[in-house]
Structure formats: structure tokens, C-alpha cells
Design an enzyme around this catalytic site. Structure first.
Site, short mmCIF file in Angstrom:
data_model
loop_
_atom_site.label_atom_id
_atom_site.label_comp_id
_atom_site.label_asym_id
_atom_site.label_seq_id
_atom_site.Cartn_x
_atom_site.Cartn_y
_atom_site.Cartn_z
N ASP A 26 95.68 134.63 40.91
CA ASP A 26 96.51 134.14 39.59
C ASP A 26 95.29 133.58 38.28
O ASP A 26 94.66 132.76 39.18
CB ASP A 26 97.66 133.08 39.72
CG ASP A 26 98.36 132.80 38.53
OD1 ASP A 26 99.79 133.79 38.10
OD2 ASP A 26 98.08 132.35 37.66
N ASN A 31 96.18 132.20 26.07
CA ASN A 31 97.24 133.30 25.15
C ASN A 31 96.72 133.67 23.92
O ASN A 31 97.54 133.76 23.00
CB ASN A 31 98.06 134.39 26.02
CG ASN A 31 98.45 135.34 25.63
OD1 ASN A 31 97.41 136.46 25.95
ND2 ASN A 31 99.18 135.88 26.25
N ASP A 79 95.35 140.49 26.68
CA ASP A 79 94.34 142.15 27.92
C ASP A 79 93.15 142.34 27.95
O ASP A 79 93.32 142.64 29.24
CB ASP A 79 94.95 142.79 26.68
CG ASP A 79 96.87 143.11 26.09
OD1 ASP A 79 97.72 142.43 27.24
OD2 ASP A 79 97.32 143.61 25.17
N GLU A 87 100.35 137.69 34.93
CA GLU A 87 98.43 137.66 35.17
C GLU A 87 98.70 137.41 36.28
O GLU A 87 97.50 136.83 37.32
CB GLU A 87 98.06 136.40 34.49
CG GLU A 87 99.09 135.20 35.11
CD GLU A 87 100.66 134.45 34.24
OE1 GLU A 87 100.39 133.31 34.43
OE2 GLU A 87 101.21 135.20 33.28
#
Length: 408
Positions: free
Chosen positions: A264, A272, A281, A306
Site C-alpha cells: 500500500d 493525491n 496516476d 493504491e
């Protein structure tokens, strides 16, 4: 390097098919005539099957290719009474249409899109016919050296195409090749193969040989559609690594001994929100590219968001640990350059603009490792144990690897 590998991999498959077909058509003509002459319908059936699959998968370009090839095969049938000039030009016109289709995108099969596509194909046909009709007189003097050169190489070349027609054939093939290089997938490789086989059709006058080439093309179209559809279903579109569906299929092939690693990205939501989804991305792509390089026989999958999962067949957690640590370090050591401001739409005048300097950030990831055991023998249970170990890694400060507490 991966991009070049994809190009050569596709070219190798379709080039091998092309060479094999040319060999059989050249060396085994009597055998092919014996096979295909009693079956004049086989080419149409193959194109029909390919067209139906193209309809189901929304591959409008391959569908129209099947239609064009069916017309070409029909005109090539000895029972069809058409002028020789039209029959001579038809393969060239189909070749021009194939090169046009290779440069556009699939447009679907709505009534509006079908009507627009038919109009465009009609325009390409008219322009191709006009070029074949009026250009020879305009460029005859310029192409006479080419005619002499072709005659010196092999007199039969000028019997297949005129110098202008060879020029148009070369232009169409180069167009399809460049399009394949820029958009490397099975569909464009199949279109390139289609252009090559249509280009050599005038060299073979027999209807049964055209049926052979058409059958090969229809088969390659079906293969391209199924292969790309498989990739869409089993590969994550953003990162390029196998998807969750591929993971569940892969699990069914595992034996009684394997390790599951949950990964993770640390603080990804905050990252983000701060830098935007486009940068997020790119981070996902970066992490996926690193996980895809895992050693020790490990295989990486994107589980969702993620989160990623790695599987190590026939390994214990202690054996998998060094490889996971290596990947964790690769991710943590990679700097990401960020722009503070978006790139301006217009470039500033020289001497007046200020450099758009950005800052460098680093990302980290946490990992949890669990194994299959007699107590946890279902994949969902093993994954839960790996998730618990991942949560422990998060509590321990992130950017680390934790082993699940399982009995030996």
C-alpha cells in the site's frame, strides 16, 4: 525498453505468419488448390465470423476491413464479370482504405457513426480512383527510372503494378507500419498484416489462393480482437500490471505453498489531494513499474486503488522478505519531480518568462507478508493475514515490511 519489446513481439508473431503464408502459397500451390477449390465459400465464412466478433467487441475498423475483403474476394471470383481495369484497381483501393482505417479510431456501430464511416470510405475510394486515373499521366516522366529499375530487378514486378502503383503501395504500407509503431497493439498489427497480404494479392490470380489469404487475414483479425480483449480484461489499464481478475485466476493455479504480500502506498490520499489526480496516476504507474520488477519468482497485481498484491509461489515469508525489501527501497529512493504551476498554453517570449521550477518529492510504501498454512488455507484468509501485517507496518511508521504472526 518495454515499448521496443512490445513492438518486436508483435512484429515477430505477424511477420512469422506472413512468411509462412507466402511460403505455402509459393511452394504448395497444387496442395492449396486441392484444398480450397472445392470450398469456395470458406473465405466468406471466415470473414463473416470475424465480422460478427468485431461487432460484438466494438472493433469497427476490423469490421469494415472484413467487408472490404469480402468485396475483394467476390470480385476476384472468376464468375463475376467486371471490367479488367476495375478488377486491377480494386486491391489498390482496398489497400488505401486499410491504410486509412489504420490511422483512425474505432467509431462504434450507431446509425450516425455507420453513416459517417460509409461516407468517409466512399470519399477515400473516390480519391484513390482519381489518383489511379489521373496521376499516371502527370508523373509518368518522373517515374520512368523507377520502371527501368524494377524491370532490371525482376520483369514480373511491372506486370503486378505500375511504378505509380508501387509508390502508392509503399506509401500505404509505410503508413500502416508507422501507425503500428506509434500505437502498438494486436489490432494495428493485424491491419498491417492485412495491408501486406492485400498488396501481394495481384501476384496470385487464382481465386482459391485469394481464399487462402482471406482466411489467414480473418483468423488474424479474430486473434487480434480476442488477444486485446483478454488484455483489457486481465490487465490494469492505468498501470499495465495484471488486474484483480487476473489475480483470482492466477490463485487457482497455485499449489499448497505460497506467500501473499499486500502493498500500500503511504499517504496516497493526502498526496493525491495535494498534487492532483494526474500526479497520483503517475505515482501509481511508478510503483507498479517497480513492483513488476520483483525478483524471486514473485508476480505483482493491482488489487484496487493504491493497493497491490504480490504472490511468491513455493516460497516462505523469510525467503520472500529480501525481494520485498529490495522493492521497498527502490520505491523509497526514487525522486519525483513536480511542477509548482501548470505548463502555460502559450510559451512566454524569450527573456520575459520565468522558469517553471518544481520541487522533488519521494513516496514510500508499506508491505505485509503472510503465507498459506493449514490454519489459513483459503486465499481470502491468507490475504486478511497479509492485510493485518500491512496495518502493523503502517502503525510501525510506514515504509517498512512486516511479517504476519502465523504458526510455523
Amino acid at each position: 525498453m518495454t515499448y521496443l519489446y512490445a513492438i518486436f513481439r508483435h512484429l515477430f508473431v505477424y511477420a512469422a505468419l506472413f512468411i509462412l503464408v507466402v511460403y505455402f502459397v509459393e511452394a504448395q500451390r497444387p496442395l492449396l488448390r486441392d484444398w480450397f477449390l472445392p470450398l469456395p465459400w470458406i473465405g466468406y465464412v471466415a470473414l463473416g465470423v470475424s465480422a460478427v466478433i468485431a461487432l460484438q467487441f466494438g472493433r469497427s475498423r476490423l469490421f469494415w476491413c472484413c467487408v472490404m475483403l469480402a468485396i475483394l474476394l467476390l470480385i476476384g471470383h472468376e464468375k463475376i464479370d467486371l471490367s479488367s481495369e476495375f478488377s486491377r484497381r480494386l486491391p489498390l483501393i482496398v489497400l488505401m482504405i486499410l491504410s486509412y482505417l489504420s490511422c483512425v479510431k474505432d467509431s462504434g456501430f450507431s446509425g450516425h457513426n455507420v453513416a459517417v464511416t460509409l461516407v468517409k470510405l466512399f470519399v477515400v475510394t473516390v480519391l484513390s480512383w482519381a489518383a489511379l486515373t489521373y496521376l499516371p499521366a502527370l508523373v509518368q516522366n518522373h517515374l520512368s527510372p523507377m520502371y527501368t529499375f524494377a524491370n532490371q530487378i525482376a520483369p514480373g514486378l511491372n506486370a503486378i503494378y505500375t511504378p505509380l502503383e508501387w509508390l502508392l503501395v509503399g506509401l500505404a504500407l509505410v503508413t500502416c507500419l508507422l501507425r503500428f509503431i506509434f500505437v502498438t497493439d494486436n489490432n494495428h498489427a493485424a491491419l498491417l498484416l492485412g495491408a501486406l497480404l492485400v498488396a501481394i494479392m495481384p501476384a496470385y490470380s487464382g481465386f482459391e489462393l485469394h481464399s487462402v489469404l482471406t482466411l489467414v487475414l480473418a483468423t488474424s483479425f479474430v486473434y487480434a480482437m480476442l488477444k486485446d480483449s483478454f488484455n483489457m480484461a486481465f490487465k490494469d489499464e492505468l498501470t499495465g500490471v495484471p488486474s484483480r481478475r487476473a489475480l483470482m485466476q492466477y490463485v487457482n493455479t497455485l499449489g499448497r505453498k505460497y506467500v501473499v504480500v499486500m502493498a500500500d502506498i503511504d499517504h496516497f490520499k493526502k498526496f493525491n489531494d495535494t498534487y492532483g489526480h494526474d500526479v497520483g496516476d503517475e505515482v501509481l504507474k511508478l510503483v507498479a513499474s517497480r513492483l513488476n520488477k520483483i525478483g524471486g519468482g514473485g508476480k505483482a497485481f493491482r488489487f484496487g486503488g493504491e493497493e497491490f498484491i504480490m504472490i511468491f509461489p513455493r516460497k516462505t515469508p523469510q525467503q520472500a522478505l529480501p525481494f520485498v525489501e529490495q522493492i521497498r527501497q527502490l520505491i523509497a529512493d526514487y525522486p519525483i519531480a513536480l511542477r509548482e504551476k501548470p505548463r502555460p498554453k502559450k510559451a512566454p517570449k524569450r527573456g520575459t518568462g520565468k522558469p517553471n521550477q518544481g520541487k522533488t518529492v519521494k513516496i514510500t510504501a508499506s508491505f505485509g507478508i503472510a503465507k498459506r498454512s493449514s490454519e489459513f488455507n483459503q486465499f481470502s484468509d491468507i490475504m486478511k493475514q497479509a492485510d493485518i501485517a500491512l496495518y502493523t507496518a503502517k502503525k510501525a511508521g510506514r515504509n517498512c515490511v512486516q511479517l504476519a504472526k502465523q504458526p510455523e
